[in-house]
Design a protein around this motif. Sequence first.
Motif, short mmCIF file in Angstrom:
data_model
loop_
_atom_site.label_atom_id
_atom_site.label_comp_id
_atom_site.label_asym_id
_atom_site.label_seq_id
_atom_site.Cartn_x
_atom_site.Cartn_y
_atom_site.Cartn_z
N THR A 28 0.83 -1.20 0.00
CA THR A 28 0.00 0.00 0.00
C THR A 28 0.86 1.25 0.00
N PHE A 29 1.80 1.32 -0.94
CA PHE A 29 2.72 2.44 -1.03
C PHE A 29 3.20 2.55 -2.47
N ASN A 30 3.87 3.65 -2.78
CA ASN A 30 4.42 3.86 -4.11
C ASN A 30 5.94 3.79 -4.15
N VAL A 31 6.55 4.12 -3.02
CA VAL A 31 8.01 4.17 -2.95
C VAL A 31 8.47 3.50 -1.67
N MET A 32 9.54 2.74 -1.77
CA MET A 32 10.16 2.19 -0.57
C MET A 32 11.60 2.67 -0.53
N GLY A 33 12.02 3.07 0.65
CA GLY A 33 13.36 3.62 0.76
C GLY A 33 14.13 3.08 1.94
N TRP A 34 15.42 3.32 1.91
CA TRP A 34 16.31 3.02 3.02
C TRP A 34 16.92 4.32 3.52
N PHE A 35 16.95 4.43 4.83
CA PHE A 35 17.60 5.54 5.51
C PHE A 35 18.57 4.95 6.52
N ARG A 36 19.46 5.78 7.04
CA ARG A 36 20.34 5.32 8.09
C ARG A 36 20.59 6.44 9.09
N PHE A 66 26.15 0.67 -3.30
CA PHE A 66 24.91 0.08 -2.80
C PHE A 66 23.93 -0.10 -3.96
N THR A 67 23.12 -1.14 -3.86
CA THR A 67 22.08 -1.38 -4.86
C THR A 67 20.78 -1.72 -4.15
N ILE A 68 19.73 -0.99 -4.49
CA ILE A 68 18.41 -1.27 -3.95
C ILE A 68 17.62 -2.04 -5.01
N SER A 69 16.88 -3.03 -4.56
CA SER A 69 16.07 -3.83 -5.48
C SER A 69 14.83 -4.29 -4.74
N ARG A 70 13.88 -4.86 -5.51
CA ARG A 70 12.64 -5.31 -4.87
C ARG A 70 12.18 -6.62 -5.45
N ASP A 71 11.42 -7.33 -4.64
CA ASP A 71 10.72 -8.53 -5.09
C ASP A 71 9.25 -8.24 -4.84
N SER A 72 8.54 -7.88 -5.89
CA SER A 72 7.15 -7.46 -5.75
C SER A 72 6.27 -8.59 -5.22
N ALA A 73 6.58 -9.81 -5.59
CA ALA A 73 5.76 -10.94 -5.16
C ALA A 73 5.85 -11.15 -3.65
N LYS A 74 6.98 -10.74 -3.06
CA LYS A 74 7.18 -10.90 -1.63
C LYS A 74 7.03 -9.60 -0.85
N ASN A 75 6.68 -8.51 -1.56
CA ASN A 75 6.59 -7.19 -0.92
C ASN A 75 7.86 -6.88 -0.13
N THR A 76 8.99 -7.20 -0.71
CA THR A 76 10.26 -7.09 -0.01
C THR A 76 11.24 -6.24 -0.82
N VAL A 77 11.97 -5.40 -0.12
CA VAL A 77 13.01 -4.59 -0.73
C VAL A 77 14.34 -5.00 -0.11
N TYR A 78 15.37 -4.93 -0.92
CA TYR A 78 16.71 -5.32 -0.49
C TYR A 78 17.67 -4.15 -0.67
N LEU A 79 18.68 -4.12 0.15
CA LEU A 79 19.77 -3.17 -0.03
C LEU A 79 21.07 -3.96 0.02
N GLN A 80 21.67 -4.13 -1.14
CA GLN A 80 22.96 -4.80 -1.23
C GLN A 80 24.05 -3.77 -1.04
N MET A 81 24.88 -3.98 -0.05
CA MET A 81 25.91 -3.00 0.30
C MET A 81 27.28 -3.64 0.08
N ASN A 82 28.03 -3.09 -0.87
CA ASN A 82 29.37 -3.56 -1.18
C ASN A 82 30.40 -2.50 -0.85
N SER A 83 31.64 -2.92 -0.79
CA SER A 83 32.75 -1.99 -0.50
C SER A 83 32.43 -1.13 0.71
#
Length: 121
Positions: A28-36, A66-83
């Motif tokens: 029930t949203f349009n944007v998902m984000g990561w903050f720290r 960093f790379t943000i991605s999503r899996d719409s079927a799981k309503n899940t967002v990921y943040l891959q953090m390298n280096s």
Amino acid sequence: QVQLVESGGGLVQAGGSLRVSCAASAPTFNVMGWFRQAPGKEREFVARITWISGVTNYADSVKGRFTISRDSAKNTVYLQMNSLKPEDTAVYYCAVSTKYGSSWRGDFNSWGQGTQVTVSS
């Protein structure tokens, strides 16, 4: 109000990688984000993704690492953090917004509980 649950934080050495995840109870949203938020500092924007289109946006400090991605079927967002760098140490929060195009934390209306990421030098 959508419920958000983060997972995947931890301790890593500088130069290493981690992936954090955030599962939403409903799309029930349009944007998902990561903050720290680091100790003694304000919560800052890291990355966001528009749910339908998949368009992403990053803070300059993490762009290319960093790379943000999503899996719409799981309503899940990921943040891959390298280096990872010691200055990436913070509590990482996911959040959702109905407002397109904004990285301002005030436009995000539901937040997860946060997950600690610690990068040792």
